[in-house]
Design a protein around this motif. Structure first.
Motif, PDB file in Angstrom:
ATOM      1  N   MET A   1       0.841  -1.183   0.000  1.00 37.05           N
ATOM      2  CA  MET A   1       0.000   0.000   0.000  1.00 37.05           C
ATOM      3  C   MET A   1       0.882   1.242   0.000  1.00 37.05           C
ATOM      4  O   MET A   1       1.822   1.332   0.769  1.00 37.05           O
ATOM      5  CB  MET A   1      -0.872  -0.003   1.256  1.00 37.05           C
ATOM      6  N   LEU A   2       0.556   2.193  -0.864  1.00 32.00           N
ATOM      7  CA  LEU A   2       1.334   3.431  -0.919  1.00 32.00           C
ATOM      8  C   LEU A   2       0.697   4.518  -0.059  1.00 32.00           C
ATOM      9  O   LEU A   2       1.326   5.076   0.837  1.00 32.00           O
ATOM     10  CB  LEU A   2       1.456   3.898  -2.372  1.00 32.00           C
ATOM     11  N   LEU A 123      -7.809  -3.693   5.468  1.00 31.53           N
ATOM     12  CA  LEU A 123      -6.745  -4.311   4.679  1.00 31.53           C
ATOM     13  C   LEU A 123      -5.978  -5.350   5.490  1.00 31.53           C
ATOM     14  O   LEU A 123      -5.592  -6.399   4.963  1.00 31.53           O
ATOM     15  CB  LEU A 123      -5.792  -3.233   4.150  1.00 31.53           C
ATOM     16  N   LEU A 124      -5.741  -5.077   6.765  1.00 30.13           N
ATOM     17  CA  LEU A 124      -5.043  -6.046   7.611  1.00 30.13           C
ATOM     18  C   LEU A 124      -5.864  -7.323   7.774  1.00 30.13           C
ATOM     19  O   LEU A 124      -5.327  -8.433   7.736  1.00 30.13           O
ATOM     20  CB  LEU A 124      -4.752  -5.426   8.980  1.00 30.13           C
ATOM     21  N   ASN A 125      -7.186  -7.168   7.936  1.00 31.46           N
ATOM     22  CA  ASN A 125      -8.056  -8.336   8.040  1.00 31.46           C
ATOM     23  C   ASN A 125      -8.069  -9.117   6.737  1.00 31.46           C
ATOM     24  O   ASN A 125      -8.093 -10.358   6.735  1.00 31.46           O
ATOM     25  CB  ASN A 125      -9.479  -7.917   8.409  1.00 31.46           C
ATOM     26  N   LEU A 126      -8.035  -8.393   5.633  1.00 24.69           N
ATOM     27  CA  LEU A 126      -8.005  -9.044   4.321  1.00 24.69           C
ATOM     28  C   LEU A 126      -6.749  -9.884   4.162  1.00 24.69           C
ATOM     29  O   LEU A 126      -6.799 -11.041   3.725  1.00 24.69           O
ATOM     30  CB  LEU A 126      -8.075  -7.986   3.220  1.00 24.69           C
ATOM     31  N   LEU A 127      -5.603  -9.313   4.532  1.00 22.76           N
ATOM     32  CA  LEU A 127      -4.338 -10.029   4.412  1.00 22.76           C
ATOM     33  C   LEU A 127      -4.296 -11.239   5.348  1.00 22.76           C
ATOM     34  O   LEU A 127      -3.709 -12.269   5.016  1.00 22.76           O
ATOM     35  CB  LEU A 127      -3.175  -9.087   4.718  1.00 22.76           C
ATOM     36  N   ALA A 128      -4.922 -11.101   6.515  1.00 17.76           N
ATOM     37  CA  ALA A 128      -4.921 -12.207   7.480  1.00 17.76           C
ATOM     38  C   ALA A 128      -5.727 -13.406   6.978  1.00 17.76           C
ATOM     39  O   ALA A 128      -5.478 -14.541   7.384  1.00 17.76           O
ATOM     40  CB  ALA A 128      -5.497 -11.728   8.815  1.00 17.76           C
ATOM     41  N   GLN A 129      -6.673 -13.150   6.067  1.00 18.83           N
ATOM     42  CA  GLN A 129      -7.527 -14.214   5.553  1.00 18.83           C
ATOM     43  C   GLN A 129      -6.921 -14.927   4.344  1.00 18.83           C
ATOM     44  O   GLN A 129      -7.471 -15.921   3.874  1.00 18.83           O
ATOM     45  CB  GLN A 129      -8.893 -13.640   5.164  1.00 18.83           C
ATOM     46  N   HIS A 130      -5.807 -14.394   3.850  1.00 17.88           N
ATOM     47  CA  HIS A 130      -5.205 -14.968   2.654  1.00 17.88           C
ATOM     48  C   HIS A 130      -3.771 -15.411   2.946  1.00 17.88           C
ATOM     49  O   HIS A 130      -3.163 -14.979   3.922  1.00 17.88           O
ATOM     50  CB  HIS A 130      -5.209 -13.941   1.513  1.00 17.88           C
TER      51      HIS A 130
END
Length: 254
Positions: A1-2, A123-130
């Motif tokens: 993320m920028l 976004l952190l939750n998204l990354l944690a799910q993948h």
């Protein structure tokens, strides 16, 4: 993320017209753009790919646009979007990323939105799910060099850091970022010059020199080639826009 960005349009009574043909400098990034059109209670999300030319879009009164801008190459890594060329393209988010539920963000998007921590958590939750993000390390180093130098780094220097042939790196770079290294460098150089002239109040001659153009004629040629406008026309337009906390897309922002 920028980074994140917000673009707000005033109500019709203040704007005095139904819509505006908005133009903005290309930034070389893929963005997820959330939109809330207040009068129609209409919300939607788009994925916008990197553009090589000036970004042109129609914006309407009483509307807020919020963008999640990804470092070149990282959108492809996070969402594993490899079979679609996003260059100069826009897609409804639900079509390109059908598994991504953006409704929680859209529901909290309003004209005075300031809670960027909400996006961080999303976004952190998204990354944690993948699974862990698998990005191309050589391409990422090339992107970092280009952006940190505002497009001024030599290809030879980029190749030395990548330890790859130019053909190999160019192919992998384009697959991850949807741009060539030359295209990203040109975007960064022009973007920084615009920032220096418009926001830092530097003279065009100083900004052109500091950004690595040969001379003002070289800058004017690149500007018109990328925007279809003369510099003075573009600066006249963006002088009508209030900018807050806008910085060059470079200089150790990553």
């Amino acid at each position: 993320m920028l980074n994140y960005w917000i673009f707000k349009m005033p109500p019709y009574e203040e704007l005095g017209q139904q819509e505006v043909q908005h133009v903005a400098p290309a930034d070389g990034c893929v963005s997820i753009v959330l939109m809330d059109r207040k009068p129609q209670l209409f919300k939607m999300a788009l994925v916008t790919g990197p553009t090589t030319d000036m970004i042109r879009t129609v914006v309407q009164p009483d509307t807020i646009y919020l963008g999640i801008r990804f470092v070149p190459g990282m959108f492809c890594a996070v969402f594993d979007v490899k079979d679609i060329d996003l260059k100069n393209q826009k897609f409804p988010a639900q079509h390109l990323l059908p598994y991504l539920d953006l409704q929680p963000l859209l529901q909290h998007l309003y004209f005075d939105f300031k809670d960027f921590g909400l996006i961080d958590d999303f976004l952190l939750n998204l990354l944690a799910q993948h699974p862990p993000v698998r990005y191309d390390e050589e391409v990422n180093r090339a992107v970092q060099l280009i952006m940190a130098s505002a497009g001024g780094v030599l290809v030879k220097r980029v190749l030395e850091n990548a330890c790859l042939s130019e053909r190999q790196l160019q192919k992998r770079f384009k697959r991850s970022t949807y741009l060539s290294m030359k295209e990203l460098a040109k975007i960064c150089r022009l973007h920084q010059t615009i920032i220096k002239v418009h926001l830092e109040n530097k003279s065009i001659s100083d900004a052109v020199y500091e950004s690595g153009f040969f001379d003002q004629a070289h800058y004017n040629h690149n500007f018109y080639q990328s925007t279809g406008r003369k510099p003075e026309e573009f600066y006249k337009y963006i002088s009508r826009i209030k900018h807050v906390d806008v910085k060059p897309v470079s200089k150790n922002e990553n």
